[in-house]
Design an enzyme around this catalytic site. Structure first.
Site, mmCIF file in Angstrom:
data_model
loop_
_atom_site.group_PDB
_atom_site.id
_atom_site.type_symbol
_atom_site.label_atom_id
_atom_site.label_comp_id
_atom_site.label_asym_id
_atom_site.label_seq_id
_atom_site.Cartn_x
_atom_site.Cartn_y
_atom_site.Cartn_z
ATOM 1 N N GLY A 142 0.821 -1.205 0.000
ATOM 2 C CA GLY A 142 0.000 0.000 0.000
ATOM 3 C C GLY A 142 0.854 1.253 0.000
ATOM 4 O O GLY A 142 2.075 1.204 0.188
ATOM 5 N N GLY A 191 2.386 4.696 1.385
ATOM 6 C CA GLY A 191 2.698 5.257 2.690
ATOM 7 C C GLY A 191 4.022 4.809 3.261
ATOM 8 O O GLY A 191 4.692 3.910 2.756
ATOM 9 N N GLU A 224 -0.348 -1.593 -6.839
ATOM 10 C CA GLU A 224 -1.004 -0.448 -7.445
ATOM 11 C C GLU A 224 -0.022 0.713 -7.558
ATOM 12 O O GLU A 224 0.175 1.270 -8.599
ATOM 13 C CB GLU A 224 -2.267 -0.068 -6.668
ATOM 14 C CG GLU A 224 -2.101 -0.120 -5.166
ATOM 15 C CD GLU A 224 -3.391 0.093 -4.389
ATOM 16 O OE1 GLU A 224 -4.484 -0.168 -4.898
ATOM 17 O OE2 GLU A 224 -3.290 0.538 -3.234
ATOM 18 N N ASN A 229 -8.177 8.865 4.554
ATOM 19 C CA ASN A 229 -7.945 8.926 3.115
ATOM 20 C C ASN A 229 -8.972 8.129 2.307
ATOM 21 O O ASN A 229 -9.482 8.596 1.313
ATOM 22 C CB ASN A 229 -6.554 8.399 2.775
ATOM 23 C CG ASN A 229 -5.449 9.185 3.468
ATOM 24 O OD1 ASN A 229 -5.612 10.371 3.762
ATOM 25 N ND2 ASN A 229 -4.349 8.523 3.743
ATOM 26 N N GLY A 281 -7.039 0.569 -2.503
ATOM 27 C CA GLY A 281 -7.055 -0.772 -3.079
ATOM 28 C C GLY A 281 -6.922 -1.874 -2.057
ATOM 29 O O GLY A 281 -6.899 -3.057 -2.409
#
Lengths: 497, 497
Positions: free
Chosen positions: A263, A265, A288, A378, A382
């Site tokens: 992810g 971050g 992603e 946020n 995904g």
């Protein structure tokens, strides 16, 4: 000059100013813009639109791939242009407007937005605004550093505004693989069988007649917002690397593991960087967002190939990668987010998904989005596409927040984005809980012992013991389930005074 | 005689009594048994095992497809044989043992169990006990009225016990389509492109040397436990039929809709029956369980084809269908539950998933499993496979339970199986809420107005109004979120006195 970027000469006459292009967007319209995790976003037209709104108020529904860079979401929110926003955002000012109820935010699994548009369960899209590195001889639109939902927005929109960004190198052409699933009920299997499968086109096929305006820009993507790693992220990465090393040693995974997804971050980025220290080789990514860590793994000789929907890099890494695209083009592909996040491919490839939790509970349910169960951070992004369908779904978080006033591991999460069925492994800096094949009562002991910060463990054990007296598959003391959150609100800390 | 059912003659000598076969199962073993929603379950060996436990105590991990028929789960639970049970159950006595913490229940998405076994994240399986209608010349096992996880259990198990059930008609052979996904990292697309695609074998391929015992039985499947429809289920069916009719009228769906999935149980069965009254034709099903309603739709001339993993029918319908298999064999296929519930196929075909909620909240989160957030009912089953990946995910429930003391629509669900992102349409007898493309604040208004029983609406509006004052994407009054459940516990009703 920009003309070599617009290879269909009949379109040269459509070059206009951002202000003129923005006039195509009218009150009440639904607008699809490029942009995925700060990469490849439209940079000029949305700002012109916000400026116009000062004297010519209007409201639109804005769809994107994911978060936008710069201040675009902030500027649009502050100018009052956004009636509705989907499927993801990460801007503090927009977030505040959403939480005040001024902007309606539709938080969606990132693979789903274009399915809903294509089947007309949402939409139609009036105008698409897409950043491109070039327009081909046939009028095909070549995206820049992200694909996101851009292809389907452009294909479905009534009119398309293209922002040709001269700051994005022409060499980006060839990096993209644009594939749109065929229509139901005649949809065929998506033919991706490895992360490096190429199945589509290098440009988005649109009728050139729909390209209503072209705007020339010259502005870099916003740099990734990641913080540098710290002792906690190093510890999280260490636990996960050790665990995956054990899986290899037991013969459950090869040294190439499965294709990795991480992810957006700081923590996920740090965890991926940490894999460079593990007994792995020939790793692949099917993710992603591709962050700095992807390129750290390339440099460490650990990564063979990376598939993503965007390149979201620090400023330094952005310069380095964009200057060396010929080197990376054989090792990278950017796909529509529908394909990078597609359940079919995630399950087929056997992806190891690594996502960040905002909070988790002692049974392994995860809240990715809502502070105190109410206020949006946020969006789910995904993470749900991957967690449900992955070979192994891993969630990472620091065990504490706000200097220890908050435990990220709580008796019951205040909002569930990922239910216990979708959380195989939980990791904090304190340790790792392997939850596979365990019942909730077993999960609780393991999560408290391994993942929770020591200063909260006694409190959690007291809760669990009291809950066990009430029985059940997933024991709870319902009237106390959110007591930690309420204590935080009332006293400033989840810990009793 | 049974010998014509065992076409590999070398296996004739392996026919033993259930008691002898059960001796192959030893303390501490992991056992995989056939059986999916009461259909095609092993009927003799588990009972013999339970009887033996009276004098020879033992504990096993029991995996099945889904719920078993008869009293098998009850008998096994009461005899203390079950240490661990997965991935689904629906027996009141087993449920009680689970909720007392005596049996560890691992509640899993029904498509995932065999993926975990195949990748050795769970297992190994010591013994498989599978009901069959026949064993082929090559030793292939032909299942009966369900496939469930039987194929992979038999393939992976060290030893296989086959129960040849003479009460199941030999004509069942030819109904099954056994397909096992190829191994990662070389897995190919699963080639199903329509509900009636046939891609596999008619029997489960196992090494005959593994068939350690064969038991002969002659006992019908337990009849489906569905209640007859009532005014509420009729109203739910009516709302949904009207809604889907509107989708057809708007051109979003053809008159054949998308392939239908319906969960197990009275409401889903009644809803499917109700579609016979809609403006539909050439319907198809791609579901896990095929209930009476499937055959009602066949008789009404509305259904062209049905794919499932089991036939779970009332006694009368069981007799009728099993006597007329030659007629139905061209219109039906039974697949492994991994394939009937596979994310790849669900997304590709564009399934309309209809599942039952135990409770839902004003934002559209759904609890399918836990009474008061703690006590297990049955399990999540396949609902999560479908809800996440479907074209449209519909949840149905009656608005009230326990004579009105319980509202099925509450401020916040006490357990989340399906988050708001996976709930497109919510239906009660009061009405239908089309939640597609809506933000949580919008969803709340619609769900309260359309789905909640009138006697609870004012209470819910008060809650929502108070929550709105606190702000947020998903407004809540955290200290009041479960107040309805606590009032029910303390006063016997969610309604204030």
């Amino acid at each position: 000059m920009y003309r070599d970027r617009i290879r269909l000469k009949s379109l040269w006459g459509r070059v206009v100013s951002p202000e003129e292009a923005a006039l195509l967007i009218k009150d009440g319209m639904t607008v699809g813009m490029s942009g995925f995790t700060r990469a490849g976003d439209a940079k000029a037209v949305p700002v012109a639109l916000a400026e116009r709104a000062a004297t010519d108020p209007l409201k639109i529904t804005l769809m994107t791939g994911a978060s936008l860079g710069g201040d675009v979401d902030a500027v649009l929110a502050e100018s009052g242009v956004l009636a509705r926003r989907l499927p993801f955002q990460a801007d503090p000012k927009l977030r505040a407007a959403i939480n005040r109820g001024e902007v309606l935010f539709v938080d969606q699994h990132l693979s789903e937005t274009v399915e809903l548009l294509r089947s007309r369960q949402m939409g139609p899209i009036d105008v698409a605004v897409v950043e491109a590195v070039a327009i081909t001889e046939e009028g095909g639109i070549v995206p820049t550093t992200s694909v996101g939902n851009t292809a389907t927005f452009a294909i479905l929109a009534e009119k398309v505004i293209v922002e040709i960004n001269l700051a994005q190198p022409a060499e980006l052409e060839g990096l993209h693989d644009i594939y749109i699933p065929t229509r139901r009920p005649f949809r065929e299997p998506i033919p991706i069988v490895r992360p490096d499968s190429r199945i589509g086109l290098g440009a988005i096929p649109v009728d050139p007649a729909k390209i209503a305006a072209i705007v020339i820009t010259e502005k870099n993507d916003s740099a990734a917002a990641n913080q540098p790693g710290d002792a906690d992220t190093l510890a999280i990465a260490g636990h996960l690397t050790e665990f995956l090393g054990h899986e290899v040693a037991r013969g459950r995974l090869g040294r190439q593991l499965g294709p990795l997804q991480a992810g957006i971050g700081t923590i996920a980025n740090a965890v991926l960087q940490g894999l460079a220290d593990g007994p792995f080789s020939g790793l692949t990514m099917y993710s992603e967002v591709l962050q700095d860590s992807t390129f750290d793994l390339f440099e460490a000789g650990k990564l063979a190939f990376a598939s993503g929907s965007s390149l979201t890099l620090s400023a330094a890494r952005q310069r380095a990668v964009l200057a060396d695209l010929d080197h990376y083009k054989t090792k990278l592909v950017l796909r529509p987010q529908e394909i990078s996040n597609h359940p079919e491919i995630i399950r087929r490839l056997g992806i190891i998904g690594i996502n960040t939790a905002l909070e988790c509970d002692i049974y392994g349910n995860v809240n990715s989005t809502h502070v105190n169960g109410t206020h949006m951070m946020n969006g789910i992004g995904g993470s749900g596409d991957f967690a449900r369908n992955a070979y192994m779904s891993i969630f990472v978080t620091k065990s504490l927040a706000k200097g220890g006033a908050i435990s990220s591991v709580v008796p019951m999460v205040t909002h569930v984005d990922h239910c216990e069925h979708d959380v195989d492994v939980l990791v904090t800096e304190c340790g790792l809980a392997d939850l596979r094949g365990l019942a909730p009562r077993e999960r609780a002991g393991l999560i408290i012992d391994n993942c929770m910060h020591p200063r909260y463990r006694a409190l959690a054990r007291d809760y669990f013991a009291a809950a066990l007296k009430r029985g059940g598959q997933t024991p709870h003391v319902l009237e106390e389930a959110f007591s930690w959150h309420l204590r935080l609100r009332d006293s400033g800390s989840m810990l009793p005074a």
